[in-house]
Enzyme design. Structure first.
Site, PDB file in Angstrom:
ATOM      1  N   ASP A 295       0.870  -1.163   0.000  1.00 62.77           N
ATOM      2  CA  ASP A 295       0.000   0.000   0.000  1.00 62.77           C
ATOM      3  C   ASP A 295       0.917   1.227   0.000  1.00 62.77           C
ATOM      4  O   ASP A 295       2.140   1.117   0.096  1.00 62.77           O
ATOM      5  CB  ASP A 295      -0.976  -0.006   1.178  1.00 62.77           C
ATOM      6  CG  ASP A 295      -2.196   0.880   0.899  1.00 62.77           C
ATOM      7  OD1 ASP A 295      -2.138   1.690  -0.050  1.00 62.77           O
ATOM      8  OD2 ASP A 295      -3.202   0.772   1.617  1.00 62.77           O
TER       9      ASP A 295
HETATM   10  C1  BGC Z   1      -5.015   3.294   0.118  1.00 59.37           C
HETATM   11  C2  BGC Z   1      -5.137   2.280  -0.982  1.00 59.37           C
HETATM   12  C3  BGC Z   1      -4.999   2.926  -2.317  1.00 59.37           C
HETATM   13  C4  BGC Z   1      -3.668   3.660  -2.373  1.00 59.37           C
HETATM   14  C5  BGC Z   1      -3.377   4.320  -3.700  1.00 59.37           C
HETATM   15  C6  BGC Z   1      -3.787   4.162  -0.044  1.00 59.37           C
HETATM   16  O1  BGC Z   1      -3.796   5.228   0.832  1.00 59.37           O
HETATM   17  O2  BGC Z   1      -4.986   2.650   1.370  1.00 59.37           O
HETATM   18  O3  BGC Z   1      -6.345   1.590  -0.852  1.00 59.37           O
HETATM   19  O4  BGC Z   1      -5.101   1.990  -3.332  1.00 59.37           O
HETATM   20  O5  BGC Z   1      -3.663   4.651  -1.358  1.00 59.37           O
HETATM   21  O6  BGC Z   1      -4.159   5.399  -3.927  1.00 59.37           O
END
Ligand code: BGC
Length: 762
Positions: A295
């Protein structure tokens, strides 16, 4: 060697490999169609090039815009054109993606194409209901279609990969991200995960209308302590195996192209560096063969978690555990090469990760044609097209849940002067919800517009806002400021309510009150809305409360006092039409909740499939049993609950036999009659209770459901087959077990169903 010479040699090698793409090979017959080609590409890559494939940045159009010197001077630009970036998130549009792809393919030694990723959560430009709302439709076919439409729009804008679906089971409505998933039940969440993955990916990833899906967040993110986003997760292994992991297993079986790590720790190990999850479960037990992406900076966050002293150690832990792409963390690009040189990590871990990335690029057809998705003509034709808006309306209608309908106030029949009150009644933005990708701001049909378009001309609507809800920034990145003081609109709204036959009140949360980083400790109606509601109620109690929100709310006072309540979530593009058609009776509500609504926040976590205790409640007024002294044990609205304008009567459950061996099946049949004069749809739910388990079971678990149409006055028979899979569970050590003994099967209209039949597994 000069750079040019290197490039020429690189391109010749790669072309030979890619040319062999169309030749059937031995590997093709044995499963992985691209293994030989992936291996060939890998064999000509330098260590730096390999690490580049594992590096992902969020990049905008700054590098591709005309003569943007600043962008082009940056380190990231230099990395991009030297093969040190393998994928990019947040770059959008056929034109931008085409330019960046060219930049990379033409400048890097091997010309390996980039992957373009984005969070396409409930639509790209056309907004469908937020996922929690969609899940309330229990309509898998429609959910597959909305994912398919979102994929078509994304792919036409040059995207290859979405970071969806989010399949975190959750039992805590304080957590803002509940809007992104499908609620509290692992079985339903698994079915919906499969539908959405099939919708995004189709059966051919190289098709220009499909994109790769991501099962996220692996794992446990939905159990953040006290519902605070990014918080620690403290659960036992029974919950892990029976509640959290099943949707991910389903995603693996549905061939989700990628998995994403979770931010949290679980059993004291951050998910990003969790060998047990990423190796023992994902790779070994499930044989998962796709790519694992971190993530956002979750590798870097290993330092904050306190398990790594620095980024280098974090990189080592993450790659060794099996986190393969570093999203925005720069941990890999800065450290993997030296870690290999120092013998701290095995090159095999890098090779394996790179293979997964290359495999995805082959599957998407990018080695054949890196530019195939970036097509402005297709983009113009597909993005936001009318058919997708029609689909958004169709699923919005099925996502609405009727929570209360006293005195049959709904559908609206005779009222001629209707007051429409509340901050969300004319709001064209809130229905688009959070995680709205490229939705056009203020583009939803508001409730007020829907009413005017739908109701007969002799019905007169008058509007008063009543109170402002949000007075601060209204966007993804900033915390919203809620109006807690200004009641200057109350009097006008009260005067209007007083002279009207009926009041429709539109209250709830704006789009950015749920979603990432939007945990709330109080999940009642925010700001002064409840106060307004009470004051309006005092002058005219004929109120239909229309709720727009991204999570279950605490609605005890509302339930006690307001005669009709319609849960209308954040329903997307045509929200206003879907709600208005429901209010007037052109649409008969059929949605059912996929998360329990608490009576009080203090009940949270509250979910239907909890375990039993040694002291379950037997009768009210007793002291020494599992309960709170100040609130009933039940939720206000349970899982699976939702009313209809039709009335469904359930007859006795019939079983084909009272016992079965594991090779047999029992047919369970129930007859349902629609005793009303309105055609309707009913979601018939089957739950199983284990009466003789070796580990304490859940009191009841959803194992099957059917959404059936029952015409007015008609009777239908709904049949389920009880199979051994429905009777097994995971022991705390992770082993699937099937134990002989007695079970109960319940079939009914929601999770509080009491009607059951007993049977035995012999
Ligand atoms: C979130 C993810 C997301 C990623 C990219 C993160 O803060 O937890 O679910 O895919 O950002 O935007």
């Amino acid at each position: 060697m000069t750079r040019l010479l290197k490039k020429i040699i690189g391109v010749i090698c790669l072309s030979l490999i890619v040319l062999s793409c169309n030749q059937p090979n031995r590997v093709e017959e044995t499963g992985n169609r691209y293994e030989a080609r992936v291996d060939s590409v890998l064999s000509i890559m330098t260590l730096e090039e390999k690490i580049g494939q594992l590096n992902q940045y969020s990049l905008g159009s700054e590098f591709t815009g005309p003569g943007n010197k600043k962008g082009q001077d940056s380190i990231r630009y230099q990395q991009l054109i030297s093969g040190q970036v393998g994928s990019v998130l947040n770059l959008l549009g056929a034109e931008n993606t085409l330019k960046m792809q060219k930049l990379v393919v033409e400048n890097t030694r091997l010309g390996i194409p980039l992957l373009f990723a984005y969070d396409v959560i409930h639509g790209y430009q056309t907004m469908f209901p937020v996922p929690l709302a969609e899940s309330a439709s229990w309509n898998l076919e429609l959910m597959e279609k909305t994912a398919q439409a979102a994929a078509a729009e994304s792919a036409a804008s040059g995207l290859h990969w979405t970071f969806a679906p989010m399949i975190d089971v959750t039992v805590d409505a304080r957590w803002g991200r509940v809007m992104e998933g499908a609620g509290e039940d692992p079985y339903l969440q698994s079915e919906i995960a499969t539908a959405r993955i099939n919708g995004f990916q189709g059966n051919d990833l190289s098709h220009n209308k499909t994109i790769a899906a991501t099962a996220k967040h692996f794992a446990g993110y939905g159990y953040a302590e006290s519902g605070k986003d990014y918080n620690s997760v403290n659960i036992n292994n029974y919950i892990l195996h029976n509640h959290i992991l099943p949707p991910f297993k389903a995603a693996s079986e549905a061939n989700a192209a990628s998995f994403m790590n979770a931010f949290n720790d679980i059993n004291a190990v951050p998910a990003t560096a969790n060998q047990y999850l990423l190796q023992d479960i994902l790779r070994k037990k499930w044989n998962y063969d796709g790519v694992v992406v971190s993530d956002w900076n979750s590798i870097g966050e290993l330092v904050n978690h306190g398990v790594s002293p620095d980024l280098k150690n974090a990189a080592k832990k993450a790659i060794s555990a099996g986190s393969e792409i570093d999203m925005e963390g720069t941990a890999y690009i800065r450290n993997l090469a030296s870690l290999v040189e120092e013998g701290e990590i095995d090159i095999a871990a890098i090779d394996k990760a790179v293979k997964h990335v290359l495999q995805l690029k082959f599957e998407l057809g990018l080695f054949d044609d890196p530019f195939k998705y970036s097509n402005s003509e297709r983009e113009n034709e597909i993005v936001g097209n009318e058919m997708h808006h029609d689909l958004a309306e169709e699923i919005a209608k099925e996502s609405i849940v009727l929570l209360k309908n006293e005195r049959s106030l709904l559908p609206i029949k005779s009222a001629k002067n209707i007051a429409v009150i509340g901050p969300l009644a004319k709001d064209k933005d809130t229905p688009l919800g959070n995680w709205r990708a490229q939705a056009v701001a203020n583009s939803a049909v508001s409730l007020y517009e829907g009413l005017e378009q739908t109701f007969p001309e002799d019905v007169n609507f008058e509007y008063a806002e009543g109170v402002e809800l949000s007075i601060g920034p209204n966007n993804f990145f900033q915390e919203q400021v809620i109006n807690e003081r200004d009641k200057s609109g109350f009097e006008e709204a009260k005067a209007l309510a007083k002279k009207s036959d009926l009041v429709i009140m539109a209250l709830g949360e704006t789009a950015y009150m749920s979603g990432e980083g939007r945990s709330r400790a109080d999940i009642g109606l925010p700001g002064l809305q409840k106060e307004l509601l009470k004051e309006i109620h005092a002058v005219n109690p004929n109120i239909i409360l229309v709720l727009m929100n991204g999570r279950p709310l605490e609605l005890s006072w509302e339930d006690e006092n307001i005669p009709a309540i319609l849960e209308a979530w954040h329903l997307g593009q045509r929200a206003g039409i879907a709600i208005a058609e429901t209010l007037v009776g052109q649409n008969n509500p059929s949605g059912k909740l996929t998360m329990s609504f608490p009576r009080q926040v203090g009940q949270i976590p509250i979910y239907y499939n909890h375990k039993t205790t040694g002291r379950p409640s037997t009768a009210p007024g007793q002291v020494f049993y599992t309960h709170h002294t100040d609130v009933d044990n039940s939720p206000l609205y349970p899982f699976g609950f939702g009313l209809s304008y039709s009335k469904f009567d359930y007859r006795q459950i019939e079983l084909s036999q009272n016992s079965m061996t594991e090779d047999e099946e029992i047919m369970a049949t129930v007859t349902i009659q629609n005793t009303s004069e309105v055609d309707g749809q009913e979601i018939v739910q089957l739950y199983i209770q284990d009466l003789e388990a070796e580990e304490t079971p859940m009191i009841k678990s959803l194992k099957a459901f059917q959404k059936v149409e029952v015409k007015a006055g008609q009777t239908v028979q709904v049949e389920f087959s009880i199979k051994k899979q429905m009777l097994s569970y995971y022991k705390s050590n992770g082993d699937l077990t099937l134990e002989k003994g007695d079970f109960r099967v319940f079939i009914g209209t929601n999770s509080t169903v009491e009607q059951y039949k007993k049977f035995e597994l012999k």
